[in-house]
Design a protein around this motif. Sequence first.
Motif, PDB file in Angstrom:
ATOM      1  N   VAL B 303     -55.896  47.142  59.362  1.00  0.00           N
ATOM      2  CA  VAL B 303     -57.025  48.330  59.834  1.00  0.00           C
ATOM      3  C   VAL B 303     -56.707  49.431  58.441  1.00  0.00           C
ATOM      4  CG1 VAL B 303     -57.248  50.080  61.418  1.00  0.00           C
ATOM      5  CG2 VAL B 303     -56.650  47.865  62.339  1.00  0.00           C
ATOM      6  N   THR B 304     -57.745  49.597  57.974  1.00  0.00           N
ATOM      7  CA  THR B 304     -57.745  50.704  56.914  1.00  0.00           C
ATOM      8  C   THR B 304     -57.959  51.993  57.344  1.00  0.00           C
ATOM      9  OG1 THR B 304     -60.036  50.243  56.453  1.00  0.00           O
ATOM     10  CG2 THR B 304     -58.369  48.833  55.071  1.00  0.00           C
ATOM     11  N   SER B 305     -58.746  51.948  58.598  1.00  0.00           N
ATOM     12  CA  SER B 305     -58.699  53.490  59.171  1.00  0.00           C
ATOM     13  C   SER B 305     -59.150  53.477  60.743  1.00  0.00           C
ATOM     14  CB  SER B 305     -60.097  54.243  58.506  1.00  0.00           C
ATOM     15  OG  SER B 305     -60.176  55.430  59.067  1.00  0.00           O
ATOM     16  N   PRO B 306     -58.411  54.135  61.450  1.00  0.00           N
ATOM     17  CA  PRO B 306     -57.352  55.156  60.885  1.00  0.00           C
ATOM     18  C   PRO B 306     -55.974  54.495  60.504  1.00  0.00           C
ATOM     19  CG  PRO B 306     -57.807  55.161  63.454  1.00  0.00           C
ATOM     20  CD  PRO B 306     -58.756  54.127  62.895  1.00  0.00           C
ATOM     21  N   SER B 307     -55.419  55.302  59.593  1.00  0.00           N
ATOM     22  CA  SER B 307     -54.230  54.636  59.089  1.00  0.00           C
ATOM     23  C   SER B 307     -53.442  55.912  58.663  1.00  0.00           C
ATOM     24  CB  SER B 307     -54.489  53.785  58.113  1.00  0.00           C
ATOM     25  OG  SER B 307     -54.964  54.359  56.966  1.00  0.00           O
ATOM     26  N   PRO B 308     -52.226  55.721  58.154  1.00  0.00           N
ATOM     27  CA  PRO B 308     -51.470  56.867  57.895  1.00  0.00           C
ATOM     28  C   PRO B 308     -52.166  57.910  56.995  1.00  0.00           C
ATOM     29  CG  PRO B 308     -50.229  55.187  57.778  1.00  0.00           C
ATOM     30  CD  PRO B 308     -51.297  54.611  58.115  1.00  0.00           C
ATOM     31  N   GLN B 309     -52.889  57.456  55.756  1.00  0.00           N
ATOM     32  CA  GLN B 309     -53.482  58.143  54.941  1.00  0.00           C
ATOM     33  C   GLN B 309     -54.909  58.626  55.332  1.00  0.00           C
ATOM     34  OE1 GLN B 309     -52.715  54.865  51.968  1.00  0.00           O
ATOM     35  NE2 GLN B 309     -52.671  56.392  50.633  1.00  0.00           N
ATOM     36  N   ALA B 310     -55.494  57.945  56.366  1.00  0.00           N
ATOM     37  CA  ALA B 310     -56.702  58.411  57.033  1.00  0.00           C
ATOM     38  C   ALA B 310     -56.733  58.614  58.464  1.00  0.00           C
ATOM     39  CB  ALA B 310     -57.672  57.227  56.702  1.00  0.00           C
ATOM     40  N   PRO B 311     -55.914  59.826  58.652  1.00  0.00           N
ATOM     41  CA  PRO B 311     -55.629  60.299  60.208  1.00  0.00           C
ATOM     42  C   PRO B 311     -57.044  60.473  60.942  1.00  0.00           C
ATOM     43  CG  PRO B 311     -55.075  62.044  58.821  1.00  0.00           C
ATOM     44  CD  PRO B 311     -55.478  60.699  58.079  1.00  0.00           C
ATOM     45  N   ILE B 312     -57.227  60.578  62.195  1.00  0.00           N
ATOM     46  CA  ILE B 312     -58.306  61.103  63.256  1.00  0.00           C
ATOM     47  C   ILE B 312     -58.229  62.359  62.962  1.00  0.00           C
ATOM     48  CG2 ILE B 312     -59.524  60.955  65.248  1.00  0.00           C
ATOM     49  CD1 ILE B 312     -57.659  58.548  66.025  1.00  0.00           C
ATOM     50  N   THR B 313     -59.380  63.198  62.464  1.00  0.00           N
ATOM     51  CA  THR B 313     -59.313  64.523  62.187  1.00  0.00           C
ATOM     52  C   THR B 313     -60.439  65.173  63.140  1.00  0.00           C
ATOM     53  OG1 THR B 313     -60.912  64.325  60.404  1.00  0.00           O
ATOM     54  CG2 THR B 313     -58.566  64.713  59.913  1.00  0.00           C
ATOM     55  N   HIS B 314     -61.364  64.224  64.016  1.00  0.00           N
ATOM     56  CA  HIS B 314     -62.375  64.718  64.457  1.00  0.00           C
ATOM     57  C   HIS B 314     -62.257  64.853  66.046  1.00  0.00           C
ATOM     58  CE1 HIS B 314     -62.867  60.692  65.962  1.00  0.00           C
ATOM     59  NE2 HIS B 314     -62.999  60.102  64.660  1.00  0.00           N
ATOM     60  N   GLY B 315     -61.070  64.955  66.380  1.00  0.00           N
ATOM     61  CA  GLY B 315     -61.191  65.053  68.212  1.00  0.00           C
ATOM     62  C   GLY B 315     -61.450  63.985  68.798  1.00  0.00           C
ATOM     63  N   GLN B 409     -50.081  43.973  60.678  1.00  0.00           N
ATOM     64  CA  GLN B 409     -49.457  45.265  60.616  1.00  0.00           C
ATOM     65  C   GLN B 409     -49.936  46.289  61.647  1.00  0.00           C
ATOM     66  OE1 GLN B 409     -48.217  46.861  57.959  1.00  0.00           O
ATOM     67  NE2 GLN B 409     -48.180  48.654  59.324  1.00  0.00           N
ATOM     68  N   THR B 410     -48.851  46.946  62.102  1.00  0.00           N
ATOM     69  CA  THR B 410     -49.269  48.036  63.171  1.00  0.00           C
ATOM     70  C   THR B 410     -49.103  49.568  62.824  1.00  0.00           C
ATOM     71  OG1 THR B 410     -47.769  46.487  64.600  1.00  0.00           O
ATOM     72  CG2 THR B 410     -48.346  48.830  65.406  1.00  0.00           C
ATOM     73  N   TRP B 411     -50.238  50.296  63.257  1.00  0.00           N
ATOM     74  CA  TRP B 411     -50.369  51.740  62.757  1.00  0.00           C
ATOM     75  C   TRP B 411     -50.085  52.284  64.309  1.00  0.00           C
ATOM     76  CZ3 TRP B 411     -49.565  51.662  57.927  1.00  0.00           C
ATOM     77  CH2 TRP B 411     -50.582  50.822  57.187  1.00  0.00           C
ATOM     78  N   TRP B 412     -49.156  53.354  64.279  1.00  0.00           N
ATOM     79  CA  TRP B 412     -48.937  54.215  65.473  1.00  0.00           C
ATOM     80  C   TRP B 412     -49.647  55.415  65.513  1.00  0.00           C
ATOM     81  CZ3 TRP B 412     -43.927  57.231  66.453  1.00  0.00           C
ATOM     82  CH2 TRP B 412     -43.756  57.688  67.795  1.00  0.00           C
ATOM     83  N   VAL B 413     -50.941  55.256  66.136  1.00  0.00           N
ATOM     84  CA  VAL B 413     -51.632  56.620  66.064  1.00  0.00           C
ATOM     85  C   VAL B 413     -51.292  57.576  67.187  1.00  0.00           C
ATOM     86  CG1 VAL B 413     -54.049  57.549  66.294  1.00  0.00           C
ATOM     87  CG2 VAL B 413     -53.572  55.035  65.135  1.00  0.00           C
ATOM     88  N   ARG B 414     -51.025  58.898  66.971  1.00  0.00           N
ATOM     89  CA  ARG B 414     -50.471  59.770  67.859  1.00  0.00           C
ATOM     90  C   ARG B 414     -51.747  60.543  68.451  1.00  0.00           C
ATOM     91  NH1 ARG B 414     -45.099  60.426  66.106  1.00  0.00           N
ATOM     92  NH2 ARG B 414     -44.802  61.427  68.014  1.00  0.00           N
ATOM     93  N   GLU B 415     -51.196  61.359  69.436  1.00  0.00           N
ATOM     94  CA  GLU B 415     -52.288  62.114  70.205  1.00  0.00           C
ATOM     95  C   GLU B 415     -52.901  63.173  69.163  1.00  0.00           C
ATOM     96  OE1 GLU B 415     -49.150  61.837  70.866  1.00  0.00           O
ATOM     97  OE2 GLU B 415     -48.917  61.823  73.168  1.00  0.00           O
ATOM     98  N   THR B 416     -52.064  63.481  68.104  1.00  0.00           N
ATOM     99  CA  THR B 416     -52.820  64.458  67.046  1.00  0.00           C
ATOM    100  C   THR B 416     -53.647  63.656  66.285  1.00  0.00           C
ATOM    101  OG1 THR B 416     -50.935  63.939  65.606  1.00  0.00           O
ATOM    102  CG2 THR B 416     -50.524  65.845  67.087  1.00  0.00           C
ATOM    103  N   GLY B 417     -53.791  62.309  66.233  1.00  0.00           N
ATOM    104  CA  GLY B 417     -54.588  61.728  65.372  1.00  0.00           C
ATOM    105  C   GLY B 417     -53.979  61.326  64.162  1.00  0.00           C
TER     106      GLY B 417
END
Lengths: 342, 425
Positions: B303-315, B409-417
Amino acid sequence: MSRFPKLLTAAAPAFVCALTLAAPPVLADTLGLGRPATEAEIKAWDLDVRPDGRGLPPGSGSVADGEELFVDYCSVCHGVFAEGVDNWPELAGGDDTLADEDPVKTVGSYWPYLSTAWDYVHRSMPYGNAQSLTHDEVYAIVAYILYSNFLVEDDFVLSHENFLEVEMPNADGFIVDDRAETEYPVFSTAPCMTDCKDSVEITMRARVLDVTPEDDSAAAPAPEPEVTQAAAPAGPDPELVAAGEKVFKRCAACHQVGEGAQNRVGPVLTGIVGQPAGAVADFRYSKALEERAEEGLIWDAETLKAFLAKPKEFLPRNKMSFPGLRKDEDLAAIVAFLQAQE
Amino acid sequence: MSTSNPSDPGRRGFLKGAAAVTAGAATAGAARAADDPLITEVQPWAQSFGDGVDATPYGMPIEYESDVVRRNVEWLTADTISSINFTPIHALDGTITPQGCAFERHHSGAIDLPKEDYRLMINGLVDTPLVFTYADLERFPRENHVYFCECAANTGMEWAGAQLNGAQFTHGMIHNMEYSGIPLRTLLNEAGLDAAGDLADKWVFVEGADASSNGRSIPMVKALDDVLVAFKANGEALRKEHGYPVRLVVPGWEGNMWVKWLRRVEVMDGPVESREETSKYTDVLEDGTARKWTWEMDAKSVVTSPSPQAPITHGKGPLVITGLAWSGRGSITRVDVSLDGGKNWQEARLAAPGTDKALTRFYLDHDWQGEEMLLQSRAHDSTGYVQPTKNQLREMRGLNSIYHNNGIQTWWVRETGEAENVEVS
């Protein structure tokens, strides 16, 4: 039909099944493009050496000679005892570590064929000055690498005649890719889609390690330095210096400049322009250079350019085995860059 | 952005506009928005001139995209001249990698080799050893193919566990381009292979013109199948860092074999066992023996997005989850995505049907309600192979392979995005 019928009838290796050989393209006759390669051309480029010794040129070299060459040409990266400096490859040691947590893979512990070492040193080393060693020098350096791995004694002389007698400890340590048998059947079953695990726990986090490069792109750009026209510097043209910095990449494998610079394969070059030749402290110069230094050679822009254009002609038998800079603009740039290194 | 005068109406309007957009994002959805000055006020770009056609004879990305660049991981190698950098896959979309940000790997630096000085030699067990100039190569019938090129060490830093925080660094040793070139078999045929006799056990040795003279042995079966001698990528000349003017393309096989500045192809009766195929690019197993000739790149995805360099910024709300999948043994037929660390999976949407040995883009359009996610993707290829977990690979191979890590691969996406590279049970 196929131009390569023999290929299709023969017993093909295991990986063939993965390739699309069902409909080999039918090739037209040749187009008559290109020209025959000459014998001298093939000899110049066809340098590879095979595990059975094919391709090895006649020659020999001793451990003792190899040690001297290794210190001069290789130790800056690989260490005097072939133990490796910083992140550069270690070439010796590591016996019986291949099944350990962190295997040490060296010529002695890992490389299955001695031909690989000869071939690689001959074609690709020294780093930054490839293909500059004579055949005897390559034999000597490889002999020294064997010695540093305790595979031969200190009086050993390696030659094309005894080459195949050297036993490589890990010669039998390799198997041909067996993923098709060991892995593909296991990884080719219909996967679970729902309720595949009872629970999911995070077992490791990258952030704890903190080895990711910083993203500096968001940082504010550095302010433009103010250029004062009034005090026009007497120093070299900044553009030429910048171009010279790029050219210097070719020198940087052996030479350092600036703060904290140290002698490596070649001497420190800070302040070299205007300096008498052979004047850098603690550097072991060639006899040839020392003789010219006694005659009063000064490294100014002209002598440096002449030397760097054709090092072997300007100073025969000198130690720097750099082929020379062909372009005039590169010569001007490198001198400007060195001038700027006060 | 040439002015910094705070009283300049255009700039003031721009700043107010930016604030309004941010506020709009926070409340989200259909709530009645304030008037957007980016719309209600005339903007400078709507009033005065832009650049003329001579401004950029060869264009670069606009300055606002200056963070989408290749990056190096300094501690990996001793010297940038023999090193690797990473494609910013977290910031790209589609499947074609622009050459300017496609990863580079050199063993002795990227060299300057003008077309006029380029020579390609075919020698060894051929009827007539030949030399071709660049101009000669342009006269052979040519083909176009899209293929991915992945370094065998891609994801290699992750064998012992999660290390690097970003898809660029964990999976960025890959690019995918449309190549124009000549099938290697055409050139071998030109030199004649009768002298080689039975071709089934023959090899070619390919090497480059740079000081590392990277040389690799390739079985004749592959050489006659789909290997290309390429001189264009994505329609234009190869970039210097990718082997200008001519490189080898070895579809589906590890990037080290895609020899750059290709200068020689020798037909042989066995492999050379060069440095790059013995001391490197061999995979040490748990018992200390090593696999050699592990050329094929197995099916893999990230997964290329969201990912650590591409966080969720839109709520909260609509979220595009996207990534890449590929296989060196065929085409991608399906990609599954998990939001909960592999407990449950759903099939993602492929942007286009997978093609042979090329990247495939996948999307999962998700309604994100601010919940934590453990994002994973799982590729299926046309051989029936399903991308394994990292632990499945470790059970087979141990931790010291370095190469060919194609685990999930695993990305841990937080509540903050925000997202982080993690491993899960």
